[in-house]
Design a protein around this motif. Structure first.
Motif, PDB file in Angstrom:
ATOM      1  N   ASP A 196       0.793  -1.158   0.091  1.00 49.99           N
ATOM      2  CA  ASP A 196       0.112   0.139  -0.211  1.00 49.99           C
ATOM      3  C   ASP A 196       0.822   1.189  -0.063  1.00 49.99           C
ATOM      4  O   ASP A 196       2.123   1.215   0.143  1.00 49.99           O
ATOM      5  CB  ASP A 196      -0.869  -0.190   1.129  1.00 49.99           C
ATOM      6  N   ALA A 197       0.395   2.391   0.046  1.00 51.47           N
ATOM      7  CA  ALA A 197       1.091   3.770  -0.018  1.00 51.47           C
ATOM      8  C   ALA A 197       0.133   4.750   0.225  1.00 51.47           C
ATOM      9  O   ALA A 197      -1.274   4.479   0.186  1.00 51.47           O
ATOM     10  CB  ALA A 197       1.512   3.814  -1.576  1.00 51.47           C
ATOM     11  N   LEU A 198       0.524   5.863   0.279  1.00 55.42           N
ATOM     12  CA  LEU A 198      -0.167   7.135   0.458  1.00 55.42           C
ATOM     13  C   LEU A 198      -1.100   7.504  -0.487  1.00 55.42           C
ATOM     14  O   LEU A 198      -2.201   7.932  -0.339  1.00 55.42           O
ATOM     15  CB  LEU A 198       0.751   8.179   0.977  1.00 55.42           C
ATOM     16  N   ARG A 199      -0.304   7.432  -1.891  1.00 56.74           N
ATOM     17  CA  ARG A 199      -0.920   7.920  -2.995  1.00 56.74           C
ATOM     18  C   ARG A 199      -0.266   7.023  -4.024  1.00 56.74           C
ATOM     19  O   ARG A 199       0.730   6.546  -3.988  1.00 56.74           O
ATOM     20  CB  ARG A 199      -0.614   9.281  -3.189  1.00 56.74           C
ATOM     21  N   SER A 200      -1.006   7.004  -5.154  1.00 52.66           N
ATOM     22  CA  SER A 200      -0.677   6.372  -6.645  1.00 52.66           C
ATOM     23  C   SER A 200      -0.734   7.140  -7.613  1.00 52.66           C
ATOM     24  O   SER A 200      -1.777   7.828  -7.898  1.00 52.66           O
ATOM     25  CB  SER A 200      -1.329   4.987  -6.757  1.00 52.66           C
ATOM     26  N   MET A 201       0.355   7.680  -8.256  1.00 51.93           N
ATOM     27  CA  MET A 201       0.151   8.674  -9.285  1.00 51.93           C
ATOM     28  C   MET A 201      -0.190   7.929 -10.499  1.00 51.93           C
ATOM     29  O   MET A 201      -1.093   8.568 -11.147  1.00 51.93           O
ATOM     30  CB  MET A 201       1.557   9.049  -9.747  1.00 51.93           C
ATOM     31  N   SER A 202      -0.080   6.609 -10.849  1.00 53.78           N
ATOM     32  CA  SER A 202      -0.516   6.125 -11.974  1.00 53.78           C
ATOM     33  C   SER A 202      -1.974   5.510 -11.787  1.00 53.78           C
ATOM     34  O   SER A 202      -2.713   5.244 -12.710  1.00 53.78           O
ATOM     35  CB  SER A 202       0.294   4.831 -12.224  1.00 53.78           C
ATOM     36  N   ASN A 203      -2.443   5.276 -10.663  1.00 48.56           N
ATOM     37  CA  ASN A 203      -3.663   4.863 -10.256  1.00 48.56           C
ATOM     38  C   ASN A 203      -4.498   5.654  -9.161  1.00 48.56           C
ATOM     39  O   ASN A 203      -4.721   4.970  -7.983  1.00 48.56           O
ATOM     40  CB  ASN A 203      -3.856   3.256  -9.947  1.00 48.56           C
ATOM     41  N   PRO A 204      -4.654   6.936  -9.266  1.00 46.44           N
ATOM     42  CA  PRO A 204      -5.040   7.720  -7.904  1.00 46.44           C
ATOM     43  C   PRO A 204      -6.337   7.113  -7.439  1.00 46.44           C
ATOM     44  O   PRO A 204      -6.563   7.271  -6.114  1.00 46.44           O
ATOM     45  CB  PRO A 204      -5.259   8.930  -8.694  1.00 46.44           C
TER      46      PRO A 204
END
Ligand SMILES: O=C(NO)[C@]12CC[C@H](CC1)C2
Ligand SMILES: [Ca+2]
Ligand SMILES: [Zn+2]
Length: 308
Positions: A196-204
């Motif tokens: 997981d992550a805080l944000r995904s730039m490729s799949n917001p």
């Protein structure tokens, strides 16, 4: 006797071994890199901003065991080198300003930020975050906020604020240089959850953020509304950048040059998404020519998120 350059070694937040520049003076070593003008301090878990930057970190044998400090120092050096090498920018102000970083700010503090003068990193609470300097994309993100402040100075609200966040995510991930879906903060976020992550730039949308103007979130310009959703509507320009950089024939370095030139030559404090589109098209035109692959790709990249 005068201070001399030395090389320190130690482990970062995630236990990885690294070496970095320190300063030796009167038999004590300091977390100071005088080749890049970096200094790393500790707040010793005080949350009092008036006491910043705190205490310059020192060590008796130049083997450093404070992972948060090791990473704040080494990652600041990497961010410094990226801006110098790729854009010939000397520090966040372009004039060799000292990059001061303070670690162990507050208790269980789940955040990190640029306060207008320096970097500040919390230790996290151990379940949402581990010490936040442990991620290169986060350190790059935060120091890029300083670069933004000294260039376009995008106002931290609504679309200009979402652009501020997006440019910080873009540069943070370009500097981290990984092929993992353009995630933000994955190394320091939720240690008990992988992937997981805080944000995904490729799949917001995977983190609930919009990837198209149709889904723009009209949140209130208040703290509760994240100042008009600066950390969520950033998904739209983030997706535009990924569309651009992932177009065949476009390199990461050239995409970064277009974004950097747009930010530092054309954008201003109240630029909105349409202004950012125009600024990146103009920057691509300056750098590669009006009929270049880059101009076509950046125009299509914004169109695909509903801008332009
Ligand atoms: O997006 C941010 N600041 O504007 C974050 C939030 C958690 C990481 C440290 C700071 C990224
Ligand atoms: Ca990342
Ligand atoms: Zn930010």
């Amino acid at each position: 006797n005068k201070a001399t350059h030395a090389t320190g070694t130690g482990k970062g937040v995630l236990g990885d071994n690294k070496s970095f520049n320190t300063l030796s003076s009167s038999g004590t070593y300091y977390l100071q890199d005088s080749t890049r003008n970096l200094k790393t301090y500790t707040a010793r878990n005080s949350a009092n901003e008036n006491l910043l930057p705190g205490t310059l970190l020192s060590d008796s044998d130049n083997y450093w065991t404070d992972g948060a400090a090791v990473d704040a120092h080494t990652y600041a050096a990497e961010v410094y080198d990226y801006y110098k090498t790729k854009f010939n920018r000397n520090s966040f102000d372009g004039n060799g300003a000292a990059i001061k970083s303070t670690v162990h700010f507050g208790r269980n503090f789940n955040n990190a930020y640029w306060n207008g003068a320096q970097m500040i990193y919390g230790d996290g609470d151990g379940s949402t975050f581990v010490p936040l300097s442990g991620a290169l994309d986060v350190v790059g993100h935060e120091i890029t906020h300083a670069v933004i402040e000294r260039s376009a100075n995008l106002v931290y609200e609504n679309q200009s604020g979402a652009l501020n966040e997006s440019f910080a995510d873009v540069l943070g991930n370009l500097i981290e240089d990984r092929d993992n879906g353009w995630l933000l903060g994955e190394d320091i976020y939720t240690p008990s959850v992988s992937g997981d992550a805080l944000r995904s730039m490729s799949n917001p949308e995977s983190q609930g953020d919009p990837a198209h103007m149709d889904d723009y979130k009209n949140l209130p310009n208040t703290r509760e509304g994240d100042w008009g959703g600066v950390h969520t509507n950033s998904g739209i320009p983030n997706k535009a950048f990924v569309n651009f950089v992932e177009t065949s024939g476009i390199t990461r370095d050239n995409a970064g040059k277009v974004w950097y030139r747009a930010l530092t030559s054309y954008m201003t404090s109240r630029s909105d998404f349409d202004d950012a589109r125009n600024a990146t098209i103009q920057a691509a035109t300056d750098l590669f020519g009006s009929s270049s692959t880059e101009v076509t790709a950046v125009t299509n990249a914004w169109a695909a998120v509903g801008v332009g």
